[in-house]
Design a protein around this motif. Structure first.
Motif, PDB file in Angstrom:
ATOM      1  N   HIS A  96      50.194  15.730  -7.151  1.00 45.29           N
ATOM      2  CA  HIS A  96      51.036  15.599  -5.967  1.00 45.29           C
ATOM      3  C   HIS A  96      51.554  16.969  -5.550  1.00 45.29           C
ATOM      4  O   HIS A  96      52.046  17.735  -6.388  1.00 45.29           O
TER       5      HIS A  96
ATOM      6  N   ASN B  47      59.738  14.699  -4.475  1.00 45.06           N
ATOM      7  CA  ASN B  47      58.814  13.557  -4.476  1.00 45.06           C
ATOM      8  C   ASN B  47      59.242  12.484  -5.469  1.00 45.06           C
ATOM      9  O   ASN B  47      59.223  11.285  -5.161  1.00 45.06           O
TER      10      ASN B  47
ATOM     11  N   ALA C 138      52.672  11.095  -1.705  1.00 41.37           N
ATOM     12  CA  ALA C 138      52.894  11.331  -3.128  1.00 41.37           C
ATOM     13  C   ALA C 138      53.892  10.336  -3.711  1.00 41.37           C
ATOM     14  O   ALA C 138      53.669   9.773  -4.792  1.00 41.37           O
TER      15      ALA C 138
ATOM     16  N   ASP D 278      53.189  16.975 -10.484  1.00 41.48           N
ATOM     17  CA  ASP D 278      53.894  17.198  -9.225  1.00 41.48           C
ATOM     18  C   ASP D 278      54.195  18.695  -9.159  1.00 41.48           C
ATOM     19  O   ASP D 278      55.003  19.202  -9.939  1.00 41.48           O
TER      20      ASP D 278
ATOM     21  N   GLY E 180      52.898  15.676  -0.459  1.00 45.98           N
ATOM     22  CA  GLY E 180      54.245  15.227  -0.776  1.00 45.98           C
ATOM     23  C   GLY E 180      55.208  15.347   0.385  1.00 45.98           C
ATOM     24  O   GLY E 180      54.811  15.377   1.558  1.00 45.98           O
TER      25      GLY E 180
END
Length: 310
Positions: free
Chosen positions: A58, A141, A114, A29, A98
């Motif tokens: 993500h 996220n 995401a 992420d 995201g």
């Protein structure tokens, strides 16, 4: 009405706070366009197949001089991830957009591709085989996914670069301060969390243009990309270094002895963005140091192996 987070047995959480001691599946992420260190970390993960299998990436929101707002930052990060995916020859790697905003309130999730992908991937796994989430941006996220599906806390292990060291004068660090609501969600949720603080711990994970010219520039398309990205981050590199601290979140999974750590109660974040202690809080793993030389040596070696240039 927000459902309560799932209760995790203490011995189960503590067990998951230990290094897995094996190769694991991860989701990254990342606010990839925000700075230059996310690019290094993503490429490091993609080139560490002995330790991690990157299942998906993500895009995280961010807002600074590199974007017009959180949504623009997320979109730019998404495009940067696609660029790296292409350079790495990993066109089939799933990439998801995201959150377009930060959490609007302490218990208000933000829907995104995401967040839903994280929930779907983690909940589909065997109960005793958690998905590792390597988060190197605002934690929006992940917090949204935890609020949307509280049982997620028992299906993931979160490795997050966020905040500053506990002894630092404040914790006004970019990843944490952008979305304090989200930061509090992950710290309160009970999710197994490995926290890598920035200033005071990871802040000496620095490199220079001359080092990258020597060890990165000529190591294939990815090496050239990282070198040019670093070159463009300053007008004058004379006598200057730059921290590439996002590498540390991947490095803990590659070799935990490069990132010594300890168990400590999950902290609180005050309204003026400082750490605060509270009795009875669940434990997290807190990284206290990183071995700068070992981490960069490993990155340089893997770029060479990937490009066929030792």
């Amino acid at each position: 009405m927000v459902k309560p987070f799932v209760s995790i047995a203490e011995d189960r959480r503590v067990s998951r706070l230990s290094h897995p001691g094996r190769k694991v599946s991860i989701v990254m992420d990342t606010d990839t366009y925000n700075e230059i260190d996310d690019q290094f970390a993503l490429i490091y993960a993609l080139n560490s197949p002995e330790a991690v299998e990157v299942e998906a990436v993500h895009a995280a929101p961010f807002h600074n001089t590199m974007s017009d707002g959180p949504e623009d930052g997320m979109e730019k990060s998404y495009r940067e991830i696609l660029k790296i995916r292409s350079l790495a020859g990993r066109e089939t790697l799933p990439v998801f957009k995201g959150s377009r905003t930060y959490l609007p309130g302490p218990d208000v999730p933000v829907e995104s591709e995401a967040a839903r992908d994280l929930i779907n991937r983690a909940m589909a796994r065997e109960e005793n085989d958690p998905l590792y989430v390597v988060a190197i941006g605002a934690i929006t996220n992940v917090a949204s996914a935890l609020l949307l599906e509280p049982a997620l806390a028992d299906r993931i292990v979160l490795v997050w670069l966020g905040g500053h060291a506990f002894h630092w004068q404040n914790t006004r660090e970019f990843n944490l301060e952008q979305d304090v609501h989200a930061s509090r969600v992950v710290l309160d949720s009970g999710v197994p969390l490995v926290l890598l603080p920035c200033m005071g711990v990871v802040s000496h994970l620095t490199t220079t243009l001359s080092e990258l010219r020597e060890h990165v520039r000529d190591k294939g398309p990815l090496g050239q990309y990282l070198y040019e990205t670093f070159l463009g981050c300053m007008d004058d590199h004379t006598g200057r270094s730059r921290v590439i601290w996002d590498l540390s979140a991947v490095a803990w999974l590659v070799r935990p002895d490069w990132c010594p750590s300890e168990l400590t109660p999950s902290p609180l974040v005050t309204d003026d963005c400082r750490w605060a202690e509270a009795e009875g809080r669940h434990p997290i793993r807190y990284v206290t140091h990183v071995d700068r030389d070992e981490i960069f040596q490993d990155l340089f070696a893997k770029l060479g192996q990937a490009s066929g240039v030792e």
